[in-house]
Design a protein around this motif. Sequence first.
Motif, PDB file in Angstrom:
ATOM      1  N   GLY A  28     -31.964 103.392  25.927  1.00  0.00           N
ATOM      2  CA  GLY A  28     -32.553 102.123  25.504  1.00  0.00           C
ATOM      3  C   GLY A  28     -32.805 101.159  26.634  1.00  0.00           C
ATOM      4  N   GLU A  29     -32.134 101.349  27.778  1.00  0.00           N
ATOM      5  CA  GLU A  29     -32.373 100.492  28.931  1.00  0.00           C
ATOM      6  C   GLU A  29     -33.766 100.711  29.504  1.00  0.00           C
ATOM      7  OE1 GLU A  29     -29.258 101.451  31.610  1.00  0.00           O
ATOM      8  OE2 GLU A  29     -27.651 100.673  30.340  1.00  0.00           O
ATOM      9  N   SER A  30     -34.334 101.874  29.263  1.00  0.00           N
ATOM     10  CA  SER A  30     -35.677 102.191  29.760  1.00  0.00           C
ATOM     11  C   SER A  30     -36.717 102.250  28.660  1.00  0.00           C
ATOM     12  CB  SER A  30     -35.657 103.542  30.496  1.00  0.00           C
ATOM     13  OG  SER A  30     -34.784 103.517  31.602  1.00  0.00           O
ATOM     14  N   LEU A  31     -36.299 102.475  27.424  1.00  0.00           N
ATOM     15  CA  LEU A  31     -37.225 102.558  26.296  1.00  0.00           C
ATOM     16  C   LEU A  31     -37.157 101.235  25.547  1.00  0.00           C
ATOM     17  CD1 LEU A  31     -39.180 104.518  24.968  1.00  0.00           C
ATOM     18  CD2 LEU A  31     -37.304 105.378  23.572  1.00  0.00           C
ATOM     19  N   ARG A  36     -38.720 100.345  14.293  1.00  0.00           N
ATOM     20  CA  ARG A  36     -37.988 101.480  13.730  1.00  0.00           C
ATOM     21  C   ARG A  36     -38.290 102.750  14.511  1.00  0.00           C
ATOM     22  NH1 ARG A  36     -38.839 101.802   7.370  1.00  0.00           N
ATOM     23  NH2 ARG A  36     -37.458 103.582   7.728  1.00  0.00           N
ATOM     24  N   TRP A  37     -39.557 102.891  14.953  1.00  0.00           N
ATOM     25  CA  TRP A  37     -39.891 104.094  15.708  1.00  0.00           C
ATOM     26  C   TRP A  37     -39.154 104.119  17.045  1.00  0.00           C
ATOM     27  CZ3 TRP A  37     -41.732 105.070  20.564  1.00  0.00           C
ATOM     28  CH2 TRP A  37     -41.988 106.419  20.840  1.00  0.00           C
ATOM     29  N   THR A  38     -39.088 103.001  17.755  1.00  0.00           N
ATOM     30  CA  THR A  38     -38.416 102.967  19.048  1.00  0.00           C
ATOM     31  C   THR A  38     -36.925 103.271  18.903  1.00  0.00           C
ATOM     32  OG1 THR A  38     -40.013 101.345  19.866  1.00  0.00           O
ATOM     33  CG2 THR A  38     -37.981 101.574  21.104  1.00  0.00           C
ATOM     34  N   GLU A  39     -36.315 102.723  17.866  1.00  0.00           N
ATOM     35  CA  GLU A  39     -34.906 103.024  17.610  1.00  0.00           C
ATOM     36  C   GLU A  39     -34.720 104.521  17.385  1.00  0.00           C
ATOM     37  OE1 GLU A  39     -32.373 101.124  17.852  1.00  0.00           O
ATOM     38  OE2 GLU A  39     -33.309  99.142  18.025  1.00  0.00           O
ATOM     39  N   ARG A  42     -35.081 106.773  20.659  1.00  0.00           N
ATOM     40  CA  ARG A  42     -33.916 106.892  21.546  1.00  0.00           C
ATOM     41  C   ARG A  42     -33.061 108.098  21.153  1.00  0.00           C
ATOM     42  NH1 ARG A  42     -33.920 100.921  20.624  1.00  0.00           N
ATOM     43  NH2 ARG A  42     -34.911 100.031  22.482  1.00  0.00           N
ATOM     44  N   THR A  43     -32.906 108.292  19.851  1.00  0.00           N
ATOM     45  CA  THR A  43     -32.157 109.451  19.379  1.00  0.00           C
ATOM     46  C   THR A  43     -32.917 110.742  19.642  1.00  0.00           C
ATOM     47  OG1 THR A  43     -31.155 108.097  17.642  1.00  0.00           O
ATOM     48  CG2 THR A  43     -31.038 110.480  17.367  1.00  0.00           C
ATOM     49  N   LEU A  44     -34.254 110.709  19.467  1.00  0.00           N
ATOM     50  CA  LEU A  44     -35.070 111.891  19.731  1.00  0.00           C
ATOM     51  C   LEU A  44     -34.989 112.322  21.187  1.00  0.00           C
ATOM     52  CD1 LEU A  44     -38.363 111.286  17.701  1.00  0.00           C
ATOM     53  CD2 LEU A  44     -36.765 113.181  17.428  1.00  0.00           C
ATOM     54  N   VAL A  45     -35.090 111.354  22.100  1.00  0.00           N
ATOM     55  CA  VAL A  45     -35.017 111.671  23.528  1.00  0.00           C
ATOM     56  C   VAL A  45     -33.662 112.286  23.853  1.00  0.00           C
ATOM     57  CG1 VAL A  45     -34.932 110.669  25.840  1.00  0.00           C
ATOM     58  CG2 VAL A  45     -36.713 109.959  24.242  1.00  0.00           C
ATOM     59  N   ALA A  46     -32.594 111.702  23.314  1.00  0.00           N
ATOM     60  CA  ALA A  46     -31.252 112.239  23.549  1.00  0.00           C
ATOM     61  C   ALA A  46     -31.143 113.670  23.039  1.00  0.00           C
ATOM     62  CB  ALA A  46     -30.209 111.346  22.881  1.00  0.00           C
ATOM     63  N   ALA A  47     -31.709 113.912  21.859  1.00  0.00           N
ATOM     64  CA  ALA A  47     -31.628 115.250  21.269  1.00  0.00           C
ATOM     65  C   ALA A  47     -32.381 116.272  22.106  1.00  0.00           C
ATOM     66  CB  ALA A  47     -32.168 115.223  19.839  1.00  0.00           C
ATOM     67  N   HIS A  48     -33.591 115.917  22.559  1.00  0.00           N
ATOM     68  CA  HIS A  48     -34.398 116.864  23.325  1.00  0.00           C
ATOM     69  C   HIS A  48     -33.919 117.000  24.766  1.00  0.00           C
ATOM     70  CE1 HIS A  48     -37.249 117.859  20.228  1.00  0.00           C
ATOM     71  NE2 HIS A  48     -37.495 116.590  19.981  1.00  0.00           N
ATOM     72  N   ALA A  49     -33.149 116.038  25.255  1.00  0.00           N
ATOM     73  CA  ALA A  49     -32.563 116.171  26.588  1.00  0.00           C
ATOM     74  C   ALA A  49     -31.378 117.130  26.582  1.00  0.00           C
ATOM     75  CB  ALA A  49     -32.115 114.805  27.111  1.00  0.00           C
ATOM     76  N   SER A  50     -30.839 117.405  25.410  1.00  0.00           N
ATOM     77  CA  SER A  50     -29.646 118.245  25.326  1.00  0.00           C
ATOM     78  C   SER A  50     -29.966 119.735  25.257  1.00  0.00           C
ATOM     79  CB  SER A  50     -28.816 117.842  24.097  1.00  0.00           C
ATOM     80  OG  SER A  50     -29.522 118.135  22.894  1.00  0.00           O
ATOM     81  N   THR A  66     -45.691 109.934  29.194  1.00  0.00           N
ATOM     82  CA  THR A  66     -45.067 110.257  30.477  1.00  0.00           C
ATOM     83  C   THR A  66     -43.690 109.623  30.595  1.00  0.00           C
ATOM     84  OG1 THR A  66     -47.255 110.415  31.524  1.00  0.00           O
ATOM     85  CG2 THR A  66     -45.350 110.164  32.975  1.00  0.00           C
ATOM     86  N   LEU A  67     -43.543 108.400  30.090  1.00  0.00           N
ATOM     87  CA  LEU A  67     -42.239 107.738  30.127  1.00  0.00           C
ATOM     88  C   LEU A  67     -41.201 108.551  29.373  1.00  0.00           C
ATOM     89  CD1 LEU A  67     -40.301 105.366  30.638  1.00  0.00           C
ATOM     90  CD2 LEU A  67     -41.234 104.286  28.573  1.00  0.00           C
ATOM     91  N   LEU A  68     -41.537 109.034  28.173  1.00  0.00           N
ATOM     92  CA  LEU A  68     -40.587 109.830  27.405  1.00  0.00           C
ATOM     93  C   LEU A  68     -40.260 111.139  28.118  1.00  0.00           C
ATOM     94  CD1 LEU A  68     -41.039 107.728  25.183  1.00  0.00           C
ATOM     95  CD2 LEU A  68     -41.091 109.611  23.529  1.00  0.00           C
ATOM     96  N   ALA A  69     -41.267 111.746  28.757  1.00  0.00           N
ATOM     97  CA  ALA A  69     -41.012 112.975  29.504  1.00  0.00           C
ATOM     98  C   ALA A  69     -40.025 112.722  30.642  1.00  0.00           C
ATOM     99  CB  ALA A  69     -42.332 113.535  30.044  1.00  0.00           C
ATOM    100  N   ARG A  70     -40.203 111.613  31.365  1.00  0.00           N
ATOM    101  CA  ARG A  70     -39.277 111.278  32.457  1.00  0.00           C
ATOM    102  C   ARG A  70     -37.863 111.054  31.925  1.00  0.00           C
ATOM    103  NH1 ARG A  70     -42.074 109.252  37.239  1.00  0.00           N
ATOM    104  NH2 ARG A  70     -44.306 109.018  36.834  1.00  0.00           N
ATOM    105  N   LEU A  71     -37.747 110.380  30.766  1.00  0.00           N
ATOM    106  CA  LEU A  71     -36.424 110.102  30.207  1.00  0.00           C
ATOM    107  C   LEU A  71     -35.745 111.387  29.750  1.00  0.00           C
ATOM    108  CD1 LEU A  71     -37.099 106.848  28.151  1.00  0.00           C
ATOM    109  CD2 LEU A  71     -35.852 107.065  30.303  1.00  0.00           C
ATOM    110  N   ILE A  72     -36.499 112.294  29.136  1.00  0.00           N
ATOM    111  CA  ILE A  72     -35.921 113.574  28.728  1.00  0.00           C
ATOM    112  C   ILE A  72     -35.372 114.302  29.948  1.00  0.00           C
ATOM    113  CG2 ILE A  72     -36.479 115.866  27.823  1.00  0.00           C
ATOM    114  CD1 ILE A  72     -38.420 114.493  25.891  1.00  0.00           C
TER     115      ILE A  72
END
Length: 339
Positions: A28-31, A36-39, A42-50, A66-72
């Motif tokens: 959330g510090e970067s997103l 509701r979608w942004t909240e 954050r969970t989606l990025v965490a899930a796909h990073a795992s 691209t931002l979401l790809a970098r966060l993943i």
Amino acid sequence: MQVIRFRNRPVAPIFSHSTADYASKRIGESLIGVSRWTEAARTLVAAHASHDNTVILEGERGTGKTLLARLIHRFSARHEGPFVSLALGSTSDEVARAVLFGSAPRQSDDVPGGEKGLAELAQGGTLYIAGLSDISHSLTDDIVWLAERKGTNREGEESVRILLGWSIQSGFGRSSASVNSGSTGLNYDRIQIPPLRERADDIEALAEHFIRKGCGQMGKELREISPEAMRVLRRYDWPQNVKELRTLVNQLVKQLTPPSIDVSLLPAYLAGTSGERRLLPASGLDLDNEVKRVEVDLICAALRQSRGLQNKAAQLLRIKPTTLFMKIRRHCIDVEAFR
């Protein structure tokens, strides 16, 4: 075609912690945003990073794929490896294959190309390939082949995580959720990113974030945005999404000196969405600066309509391309933001 390579600073992978709440807080510090979608994102990025599976990031241009790809990548087990971003655009199949696989085309799984391609250079990290909607079926097949093999050219080599960006053409009145999830023909996990006009709750948080960042980078006094101006921003459709909002805020911070951004200081095409008569501020205004701002607004409108093609924009403004080029340089306008 644009290629970006960099290595992230060491960041502990999120799955080393016991709770998803901690991961979402870090992400959330970067997103930025409160919708509701942004909240949920954050969970989606965490899930796909795992995990290490291929993921398709789907949305209109400028929505933040691209931002979401970098966060993943940043919060994955590959965070210490390279993150390589490739924007295909209108690149020919031959050039794209050479960049991805090396200077010589692949012969088989056991015979690599000549010069190293990005699939090999990104090993141990993440390769993000954007612009899939603009490429041929033949090149798509090659990228599917690469994703299924995870970029490994020889036995024992490190693999590369593949993330894919699919751009949906902007269409007002059409929800991104209405796009057929199988439209890409690729059977991978997906993150669908809605356009900014469908998550207006994020506009205020994003605008304030860009103002703080811009003022800090330019060494200027922190500006505030008036409630009236914020209402105008929320009513605008933002056809270029978050990218357009960031460009506008940067231009305002760069050009304006008052501590507050009011409706009277917004571009004409934005102020016109308020439905109210535009009045001069009680303190008056600088006519030269106002004329300059109108010129910038018209140039940006022409670039927006021509999708960043300067020759076409010059025709719309009925001036020479060289004159437009000089004005763009004088006003520090980012042409890439309109493409």
